[in-house]
Design a protein around this motif. Structure first.
Motif, PDB file in Angstrom:
ATOM      1  N   GLU A  90       7.130  43.445 -46.797  1.00 11.52           N
ATOM      2  CA  GLU A  90       7.996  42.296 -47.169  1.00 11.52           C
ATOM      3  C   GLU A  90       7.347  41.040 -48.323  1.00 11.52           C
ATOM      4  O   GLU A  90       7.651  40.796 -49.241  1.00 11.52           O
ATOM      5  CB  GLU A  90       8.553  41.781 -45.927  1.00 11.52           C
ATOM      6  N   VAL A  91       6.158  40.812 -47.810  1.00 12.56           N
ATOM      7  CA  VAL A  91       5.204  39.631 -48.210  1.00 12.56           C
ATOM      8  C   VAL A  91       5.021  40.353 -49.554  1.00 12.56           C
ATOM      9  O   VAL A  91       4.881  39.379 -50.715  1.00 12.56           O
ATOM     10  CB  VAL A  91       4.263  39.143 -47.483  1.00 12.56           C
ATOM     11  N   MET A  92       4.600  41.572 -49.689  1.00 11.70           N
ATOM     12  CA  MET A  92       3.944  42.241 -51.237  1.00 11.70           C
ATOM     13  C   MET A  92       5.190  42.128 -52.150  1.00 11.70           C
ATOM     14  O   MET A  92       4.863  41.476 -53.385  1.00 11.70           O
ATOM     15  CB  MET A  92       3.437  43.517 -50.916  1.00 11.70           C
ATOM     16  N   GLN A  93       6.218  42.631 -51.622  1.00 12.73           N
ATOM     17  CA  GLN A  93       7.451  42.461 -52.659  1.00 12.73           C
ATOM     18  C   GLN A  93       7.909  41.311 -53.255  1.00 12.73           C
ATOM     19  O   GLN A  93       8.186  40.902 -54.217  1.00 12.73           O
ATOM     20  CB  GLN A  93       8.703  43.509 -51.959  1.00 12.73           C
ATOM     21  N   LYS A  94       7.884  40.164 -52.034  1.00 18.50           N
ATOM     22  CA  LYS A  94       8.331  38.847 -52.221  1.00 18.50           C
ATOM     23  C   LYS A  94       7.251  38.437 -53.360  1.00 18.50           C
ATOM     24  O   LYS A  94       7.704  37.643 -54.264  1.00 18.50           O
ATOM     25  CB  LYS A  94       8.280  38.064 -51.189  1.00 18.50           C
ATOM     26  N   ALA A  95       5.936  38.364 -53.128  1.00 15.38           N
ATOM     27  CA  ALA A  95       5.022  37.777 -54.042  1.00 15.38           C
ATOM     28  C   ALA A  95       5.200  38.301 -55.490  1.00 15.38           C
ATOM     29  O   ALA A  95       4.879  37.700 -56.443  1.00 15.38           O
ATOM     30  CB  ALA A  95       3.846  38.175 -53.590  1.00 15.38           C
ATOM     31  N   VAL A  96       5.393  39.781 -55.602  1.00 16.05           N
ATOM     32  CA  VAL A  96       5.839  40.227 -57.269  1.00 16.05           C
ATOM     33  C   VAL A  96       6.810  39.514 -57.580  1.00 16.05           C
ATOM     34  O   VAL A  96       6.502  39.035 -58.777  1.00 16.05           O
ATOM     35  CB  VAL A  96       5.907  41.699 -56.885  1.00 16.05           C
ATOM     36  N   ARG A  97       7.925  39.338 -57.151  1.00 11.60           N
ATOM     37  CA  ARG A  97       9.040  38.651 -57.540  1.00 11.60           C
ATOM     38  C   ARG A  97       8.623  37.163 -58.011  1.00 11.60           C
ATOM     39  O   ARG A  97       9.163  36.681 -58.877  1.00 11.60           O
ATOM     40  CB  ARG A  97      10.141  38.707 -56.530  1.00 11.60           C
ATOM     41  N   MET A  98       7.878  36.574 -57.236  1.00 11.31           N
ATOM     42  CA  MET A  98       7.341  35.098 -57.476  1.00 11.31           C
ATOM     43  C   MET A  98       6.682  35.090 -58.536  1.00 11.31           C
ATOM     44  O   MET A  98       6.753  34.079 -59.507  1.00 11.31           O
ATOM     45  CB  MET A  98       6.776  34.713 -56.077  1.00 11.31           C
ATOM     46  N   VAL A  99       5.627  36.041 -58.745  1.00 12.48           N
ATOM     47  CA  VAL A  99       4.581  35.982 -59.896  1.00 12.48           C
ATOM     48  C   VAL A  99       5.690  36.326 -61.253  1.00 12.48           C
ATOM     49  O   VAL A  99       5.165  35.467 -62.115  1.00 12.48           O
ATOM     50  CB  VAL A  99       3.419  36.811 -59.439  1.00 12.48           C
ATOM     51  N   ASN A 100       6.402  37.067 -61.266  1.00 15.35           N
ATOM     52  CA  ASN A 100       6.972  37.585 -62.304  1.00 15.35           C
ATOM     53  C   ASN A 100       8.681  37.590 -62.194  1.00 15.35           C
ATOM     54  O   ASN A 100       9.096  38.722 -61.406  1.00 15.35           O
ATOM     55  CB  ASN A 100       6.503  38.980 -62.781  1.00 15.35           C
ATOM     56  N   PRO A 101       9.288  36.536 -62.222  1.00 19.95           N
ATOM     57  CA  PRO A 101      10.890  36.580 -61.958  1.00 19.95           C
ATOM     58  C   PRO A 101      11.485  37.650 -62.741  1.00 19.95           C
ATOM     59  O   PRO A 101      12.759  38.015 -62.350  1.00 19.95           O
ATOM     60  CB  PRO A 101      11.297  35.272 -62.466  1.00 19.95           C
ATOM     61  N   LEU A 147      10.718  41.002 -62.382  1.00 19.38           N
ATOM     62  CA  LEU A 147      10.504  42.021 -62.045  1.00 19.38           C
ATOM     63  C   LEU A 147      11.436  41.775 -60.614  1.00 19.38           C
ATOM     64  O   LEU A 147      11.650  40.802 -60.018  1.00 19.38           O
ATOM     65  CB  LEU A 147       9.047  42.205 -61.337  1.00 19.38           C
ATOM     66  N   ASP A 148      12.112  43.010 -60.193  1.00 21.11           N
ATOM     67  CA  ASP A 148      12.928  43.105 -58.960  1.00 21.11           C
ATOM     68  C   ASP A 148      12.263  43.333 -57.836  1.00 21.11           C
ATOM     69  O   ASP A 148      12.445  43.090 -56.645  1.00 21.11           O
ATOM     70  CB  ASP A 148      14.140  44.286 -59.314  1.00 21.11           C
ATOM     71  N   GLY A 149      11.034  43.733 -57.829  1.00 25.92           N
ATOM     72  CA  GLY A 149      10.030  44.042 -56.507  1.00 25.92           C
ATOM     73  C   GLY A 149       8.950  44.918 -57.151  1.00 25.92           C
ATOM     74  O   GLY A 149       8.668  45.226 -58.155  1.00 25.92           O
ATOM     75  N   LEU A 150       8.092  45.298 -56.228  1.00 26.73           N
ATOM     76  CA  LEU A 150       6.962  46.355 -56.674  1.00 26.73           C
ATOM     77  C   LEU A 150       7.224  47.698 -56.908  1.00 26.73           C
ATOM     78  O   LEU A 150       7.718  48.586 -56.044  1.00 26.73           O
ATOM     79  CB  LEU A 150       5.996  46.346 -55.294  1.00 26.73           C
ATOM     80  N   GLU A 151       7.121  48.117 -58.153  1.00 28.31           N
ATOM     81  CA  GLU A 151       7.298  49.282 -58.835  1.00 28.31           C
ATOM     82  C   GLU A 151       6.336  49.812 -59.566  1.00 28.31           C
ATOM     83  O   GLU A 151       5.592  48.778 -60.173  1.00 28.31           O
ATOM     84  CB  GLU A 151       8.734  49.444 -59.547  1.00 28.31           C
ATOM     85  N   GLY A 152       6.100  50.873 -60.020  1.00 24.98           N
ATOM     86  CA  GLY A 152       5.020  51.598 -60.898  1.00 24.98           C
ATOM     87  C   GLY A 152       5.637  51.722 -62.059  1.00 24.98           C
ATOM     88  O   GLY A 152       5.633  50.755 -63.060  1.00 24.98           O
ATOM     89  N   ASP A 153       6.140  52.710 -62.521  1.00 27.10           N
ATOM     90  CA  ASP A 153       6.509  53.038 -63.894  1.00 27.10           C
ATOM     91  C   ASP A 153       7.720  52.388 -64.288  1.00 27.10           C
ATOM     92  O   ASP A 153       7.951  51.823 -65.453  1.00 27.10           O
ATOM     93  CB  ASP A 153       6.978  54.500 -64.086  1.00 27.10           C
ATOM     94  N   ASP A 154       8.812  51.994 -63.429  1.00 26.56           N
ATOM     95  CA  ASP A 154       9.714  50.857 -63.875  1.00 26.56           C
ATOM     96  C   ASP A 154       9.338  49.522 -63.940  1.00 26.56           C
ATOM     97  O   ASP A 154      10.237  48.838 -64.552  1.00 26.56           O
ATOM     98  CB  ASP A 154      10.882  50.936 -62.460  1.00 26.56           C
ATOM     99  N   SER A 155       8.160  49.089 -63.685  1.00 28.60           N
ATOM    100  CA  SER A 155       7.887  47.920 -64.064  1.00 28.60           C
ATOM    101  C   SER A 155       7.315  47.776 -65.574  1.00 28.60           C
ATOM    102  O   SER A 155       7.609  46.394 -65.893  1.00 28.60           O
ATOM    103  CB  SER A 155       6.345  47.447 -63.296  1.00 28.60           C
ATOM    104  N   ASN A 156       7.437  48.804 -66.349  1.00 25.38           N
ATOM    105  CA  ASN A 156       6.937  48.790 -67.748  1.00 25.38           C
ATOM    106  C   ASN A 156       5.655  48.049 -68.064  1.00 25.38           C
ATOM    107  O   ASN A 156       5.374  47.319 -68.998  1.00 25.38           O
ATOM    108  CB  ASN A 156       8.190  48.018 -68.625  1.00 25.38           C
ATOM    109  N   LEU A 157       4.987  47.843 -67.024  1.00 25.81           N
ATOM    110  CA  LEU A 157       3.474  47.322 -67.262  1.00 25.81           C
ATOM    111  C   LEU A 157       2.310  48.369 -67.121  1.00 25.81           C
ATOM    112  O   LEU A 157       1.310  48.237 -67.063  1.00 25.81           O
ATOM    113  CB  LEU A 157       3.274  46.375 -65.946  1.00 25.81           C
ATOM    114  N   ILE A 158       2.715  49.761 -67.215  1.00 25.12           N
ATOM    115  CA  ILE A 158       1.748  51.183 -66.969  1.00 25.12           C
ATOM    116  C   ILE A 158       1.437  51.214 -68.314  1.00 25.12           C
ATOM    117  O   ILE A 158       2.293  51.592 -69.230  1.00 25.12           O
ATOM    118  CB  ILE A 158       2.321  52.085 -66.214  1.00 25.12           C
ATOM    119  N   ALA A 159       0.289  51.233 -68.825  1.00 19.55           N
ATOM    120  CA  ALA A 159      -0.128  51.522 -70.394  1.00 19.55           C
ATOM    121  C   ALA A 159       0.144  53.213 -70.600  1.00 19.55           C
ATOM    122  O   ALA A 159      -0.364  53.679 -69.618  1.00 19.55           O
ATOM    123  CB  ALA A 159      -1.696  51.189 -70.522  1.00 19.55           C
ATOM    124  N   GLU A 160       0.633  53.375 -71.589  1.00 24.67           N
ATOM    125  CA  GLU A 160       1.002  54.953 -71.921  1.00 24.67           C
ATOM    126  C   GLU A 160      -0.329  55.258 -72.485  1.00 24.67           C
ATOM    127  O   GLU A 160      -0.381  56.796 -72.592  1.00 24.67           O
ATOM    128  CB  GLU A 160       2.253  54.849 -72.941  1.00 24.67           C
TER     129      GLU A 160
END
Length: 1152
Positions: A445-456, A458-471
């Motif tokens: 819970e705290v991890m996913q909350k923090a991810v949304r706090m840092v970057n509004p 983002l919906d939560g902690l995701e990998g490929d769906d975050s669009n932050l993974i370098a191709e």
């Protein structure tokens, strides 16, 4: 001790009650077994009977507090919080407080009858200026532990020089000798050896040769660090002699001693906050564990409290060591001790002890509800822990160790993408500009909350769906190298089927943490199986929604997984009575009743701890309460100035009898001090969470306009969801934020603006640019600090910038406007009610338009604006306020050229200049705006800008020394991390002091100045200033083109060759060689006005070398001219006046 008990004075009886985490056994209390044996043997008890409230302690009448100055990477808003707590504690004791801090955006520099300093000096924090204040004020003591490394270094210098002793001024709290023992690696190591403890293998070095010798003793790789530095400034890892020499040269520019440390990367990093009083009571308040292994600066690491992966034995082993070390060192007050712990054994070594309030202290205070700065201040006055009240229970003492029944996670916030050439690899030197803190009942819970706090976004902690993974980089490589986005690579690995062992092998992150992240991935996978028609209903039937909410998944996240929308998911879970609980921060684990209003929201509970603030049957705004949305994480563009706005708003609400409810998640802020509001929710600033709290509390309304861009962007969604937005209507806020709608409105009003167009394709934009002519400005909507804003000088740049802006703006309009060269920029800050302006302030930028307002030097009152220009500004602002029906704070930026005034943009919220304006004019614009938004009586302040007989200059604070590779120039996208402001009887006095307050050093060492100006037009404008520098006796050096131009004007300069690359420093007259060898005191490098590629490359190398090797740098023509004028007038000598002295200057025509 961390226990309570009673003993009989005449019978062999005693009783002890242990706190759950007080280690009720041999590690803490072996002395009790000795007492028991003595009782059995009939030996009388050794008792010391003392009433702690009756003993004599030295009293102070007046204390000088040294602040931290402008915010920078490594030294940010946490020191505003600690300083504010310190002032509050001193005022409670009836002590007169004198503050020196040039950071005008802070809460601690605000006047207040009860919680503010008695006098505030907005002056550079330099030893000689501090001594001048001491000679004027004659304080009894000085506190240097609340202002970061800046205050500490000044305190150490003044004490060691004997100047404080000569004025009979005491250092309160930890003695300077103890501070030096923790800062000097050699002394620290010897101190630890005295008690059988050790630091990591480490040697100090005072020269390059000594550093190489030390490194070879230890063996490569090694860690290179600058002593007496904050946030790992000047540090890095070296794998060989060449890398070591390069790092050491840069480190020596920030300190005269560097440290060569053993490389312990891969070990666990653990931290304890320890408090000790003058009677040797010693407690550990909070223990924290880094998610990332050692090797990443703790300011750049995710931090968890309490520790999750330590065994009970490890926890108490390190706790006992911490108490032993702090007692041996003799620290009074608060400090933190950091350990490296071997992950597969109980081997550990001590990394460092910070004998002052730190970033971790603010985090620990908010994580536990234990006000460390407040308590440390009381202890510095000679009080002990037993005599200080526990602020959570209000009845027990502060001599206790908090016990947490929840989990806290701190996550850093970076802004590295703003800078070209800056690597996002994390290491020993801190790079983050802010942080968030989340609270919950599970790690997921705290991890996913923090991810949304840092970057509004983002919906939560995701990998490929975050669009932050370098191709273009393999996932394994992204896992191996710690970066600002490695967390998302870890999640992508689990989503792609990696095992925990494999990810651990690549990252060295503890397997317990990884197992929790894999759990998030597994729940996500299970939910995705329900995608499609009926997916949400099926998920509800299986109980999947509650499981996901306990694990921290947001409604928006779930909606995307099942092919629905956020509002549908929200309605379905509310209908199913799946709603979160409100829990109090209870740091005594329910042993005593908690009286605090410090709250968080979680799905990991069954009942609320408190009743709602308002009533569904009442429409009274005062009793139902007003929600104030805070600023969120500090970042470039949204910093402490918005916390000042939020606190000012809350204080005015409470003064007017309104219940104030704050929602914010930034542990560095004063607004997240639970004493400031009626209720504090340490929670997300998302539509889902704000509506949860709004509906649960039955609040009367929400204020979105004092917390910066994040709350402002929520105005329309909250309004659509049925929330009552106080102040300007959401639809009108939208009209100002949407570039297309705003520009259309200006055309309708007949208010001038640069030629503009909203274009659907790149080809249309290119055609527009051809029609109006380059340069053109690309501007996204709904962004802060000019994100993705760029000036294009040709078609290639325009196409590239349009692509970047489209990514940032998402589905919002991107506008292209004609960029007007050599225009003057004007700042208009105001408060309105129902479209009518109540008060305003007009400031001018020193730099021409094209420098972001956050990076500009702002002068108030404006000194060089024509009366006709001011009149046009007022007419346009009044028309805009009326058209948008503004109620509350707003800011408009104008540009003026050739008698014409044009609008750049309008922000229907408080801007970063509001504290600057309010403190300069001694009129709190936010207080007035709050009354307007709550429909209270609003009497405008009596302000006449023409009758103010002083000037205030606000200067930006940059952190380019940490951002290796960044080009230290000014542009339309903001890059400063903080600000300072100083006052003067004229603009030159104020400008010079403000510049020095940023850390700028005048050219007094070698008196050598480098001048490198790119165009003849700028060279001509600087000619008189160059002649002045020569008259003042400075040795002028110049690049070939600049030297040739000034030689033709009769000015002699030494020619230095321009560099072709970073290694071009071998020739005798190489400009890089001169800078690296410290032969240049100040570089004036003006890059604007040129598009020649090699000029930019050479200029970049000169600017970058200046920053890296400690040479003062000026890159703007107007700033350079103003500096030379100030130097000619001798403005470097500060006039020791506090803000009240300026307010009392005689004026003609009006009285406040």
């Amino acid at each position: 001790m961390s226990n309570e008990g009673i003993t009989s004075t005449n019978r062999p009886i005693f009783s002890v009650q242990f706190h759950p985490e007080a280690s009720g056994g041999p590690t803490d209390t072996a002395f009790l077994f000795d007492s028991f044996v003595k009782n059995v043997r009939g030996i009388p008890q050794d008792l010391t009977l003392l009433n702690p409230l009756t003993y004599h302690r030295e009293t102070c009448r007046k204390i000088l507090l040294i602040g931290s100055g402008g915010l920078s990477i490594g030294q940010a808003g946490e020191f505003d919080y600690s300083g504010s707590q310190c002032i509050k504690a001193l005022k409670e004791e009836g002590i007169e407080v004198i503050l020196i801090n040039p950071n005008i955006a802070t809460v601690q520099t605000s006047p207040s009858d009860t919680t503010g300093a008695d006098r505030v000096y907005f002056l550079p924090i330099l030893p000689h200026i501090v001594m001048d204040i001491i000679r004027r004020e004659h304080p009894d003591g000085i506190i240097v532990s609340m202002g970061g490394q800046t205050a500490l270094n000044v305190g150490i210098e003044l004490w060691n020089s004997g100047q404080l002793q000569a004025e009979n001024v005491k250092i309160l709290g930890t003695p300077i000798s103890v501070i030096e023992a923790t800062e000097d690696r050699e002394i620290f190591s010897k101190k630890l050896q005295e008690i059988g403890e050790s630091i990591a293998l480490s040697f100090p070095a005072a020269s390059i040769e000594g550093a190489v010798e030390a490194a070879n003793k230890i063996g490569y790789p090694v860690l290179v660090r600058a002593a007496f530095a904050l946030g790992g400034l000047g540090s890095g890892f070296a794998a060989n002699d060449d890398e070591l020499v390069a790092l050491a040269k840069k480190a020596f520019t920030t300190s005269n001693q560097i440290l060569i440390d053993q490389d312990l990367r891969g070990w666990k990093e653990v931290e304890y906050e320890v408090v000790r009083d003058c009677r040797d009571n010693c407690i550990t308040v909070c223990n924290m564990e880094n998610f990332d292994p050692l090797g990443i600066h703790t300011g750049d690491s995710i931090v968890v409290a309490p520790s999750q992966t330590l065994s009970n034995r490890e926890y108490f082993m390190l706790r006992q060591t911490g108490i032993k070390v702090i007692r041996h060192l003799g620290i009074i007050g608060e400090c933190n001790i950091q350990y490296a712990l071997h992950p597969e054994s109980e081997r550990y070594c001590i990394i460092e002890v910070n004998a002052r309030l730190s970033r971790s202290s603010a985090l620990a205070s908010k994580a536990t509800g234990y006000p460390l700065a407040y308590v440390a201040t009381k202890l510095s006055l000679g009080m002990d822990l037993v005599s200080i009240r526990n602020s959570v229970t209000k009845t027990t003492t502060a001599c206790f160790e908090p016990s947490l029944d929840y989990c806290v996670l701190k996550m850093p916030r970076w802004d590295l993408k703003k800078f070209n050439r800056v690597s996002n690899t994390l290491g020993s030197s801190m790079l983050s500009v802010g942080e968030v803190m989340s609270i919950g009942r599970t790690f997921e819970e705290v991890m996913q909350k923090a991810v949304r706090m840092v970057n509004p976004a983002l919906d939560g902690l995701e990998g490929d769906d975050s669009n932050l993974i370098a191709e273009d980089i393999s996932l394994d490589d992204q896992l191996k190298v710690p970066t600002d986005v490695r967390l998302f690579a870890v999640q992508a690995a689990f989503e792609r089927g990696y095992s925990i062992d494999r990810v651990h092998e690549l990252t060295n992150i503890d397997k317990w943490f990884l197992s929790k992240l894999k759990n998030i991935a597994s729940i996500r996978k299970s939910c995705l199986a329900h995608c499609g028609a009926g997916g949400l209903s099926q998920l509800m039937k299986e109980g999947g929604i509650r499981t996901m909410k306990v694990a921290g998944f947001s409604d928006r996240q779930i909606a995307r997984y099942v092919g629905s929308d956020e509002q549908t998911v929200r309605k379905a879970r509310i209908d199913a009575k799946i709603i979160p609980c409100v829990k109090q921060i209870d740091t005594l684990a329910a042993e005593f009743p908690a009286q605090t209003n410090y709250l968080y929201v979680t799905y990991g509970g069954n009942e609320d701890d408190i009743e709602p603030c308002g009533s569904p049957d009442s429409t009274d705004l005062k009793s139902n309460g007003v929600i104030v949305l805070g600023c969120g994480a500090y970042c470039i563009g949204s910093s402490v100035e918005f916390d000042w706005c939020a606190v000012s708003c809350v204080r005015q609400l409470r003064k007017d009898g309104f219940k104030a409810i704050v929602i914010n998640y930034n542990p560095e802020t004063v607004s997240t001090d639970y004493d400031e509001s009626d209720r504090l929710y340490f929670e997300e600033l998302t539509l889902e969470r704000v509506m949860d709290i709004y509906e649960r509390e039955h609040a009367g309304g929400i204020i979105v306009s004092v917390g910066g861009q994040i709350p402002n962007n929520l105005a329309q969604p909250l309004g659509d969801a049925g929330a009552n937005i106080l102040g300007t209507k959401p639809s009108d806020i939208n009209r100002a934020e949407d570039r297309r709608q705003f520009s259309d409105m200006l055309d309708t009003l007949g208010v001038d603006q640069p030629a503009w167009s909203v274009l659907q394709t790149s080809d249309e934009a290119v055609q527009f640019a051809r029609n109006v002519g380059y340069p053109c400005l690309v501007r996204p909507s709904f962004v802060l600090s000019g994100a993705a804003m760029r000036v294009a000088i040709d078609e290639t740049q325009l196409r590239n910038y349009l692509h970047l802006a489209a990514e940032v703006a998402a589905d919002k309009p991107v506008v292209v406007t004609k960029f007007v060269l050599n225009a003057k920029e004007i700042e208009f800050d105001a408060v309105a009610k129902d479209g009518h302006i109540l008060n305003y302030a007009i400031g001018e930028h020193l730099e021409n338009a094209g420098v972001h307002s956050g990076d500009a030097t702002v002068i108030l009152p404006a000194q060089k604006l024509y009366v006709g220009t001011i009149r046009q500004v007022k007419i346009a602002a009044a028309a805009i306020a009326k058209a948008l029906r503004i109620t509350g704070p707003f800011n408009i930026q104008f540009m003026a050229k050739g008698g014409n005034v044009m609008v750049i943009e309008c922000n229907l919220r408080a801007s970063r200049t509001f504290p600057f304006v309010s403190k300069t004019l001694n009129s709190n614009f936010i207080s007035l705006a709050t009354r307007a938004m709550c429909n209270q009586n609003c009497d405008p302040f009596r302000i006449s800008l023409l009758d103010i007989d002083f000037v205030c200059v606000k200067a930006p604070m940059f952190s380019f020394t940490r951002l290796r590779g960044a080009d230290p120039t000014l542009g339309v996208e903001m890059s400063s991390t903080g600000e300072v402001a100083c006052f003067g009887e004229n603009v030159h006095d104020a400008f010079m002091q403000a510049l020095m307050a940023t850390g700028f050093k005048l050219p007094t060492r070698t008196c050598n100045i480098l001048i490198s100006i790119a165009s003849d037009d700028f060279r001509k404008q600087f000619l008189e200033s160059a002649q002045t520098l020569a008259k003042l006796g400075y040795n002028l050096h110049a690049s070939p083109g600049t030297e040739k131009y000034y030689k033709g004007m009769g000015l002699n300069m030494t020619v230095l060759t321009k560099p072709l690359n970073e290694e071009d420093d071998k020739s005798e007259f190489s400009v890089l060689r001169y800078i690296k060898e410290g032969k240049i005191d100040m570089a004036i490098n003006i890059p604007e006005g040129t598009t020649i590629k090699d000029e930019i490359t050479a200029g970049y190398l000169i600017r970058r070398a200046s920053v890296d090797f400690g040479t003062s740098l000026i890159t703007n023509l107007q700033s350079a001219i103003m500096l030379v004028e100030a130097m000619e007038k001798g403005c470097e000598k500060a006039k020791i006046k506090h803000i009240g002295d300026f307010y009392k200057l005689p004026t003609i025509g009006w009285k406040k």
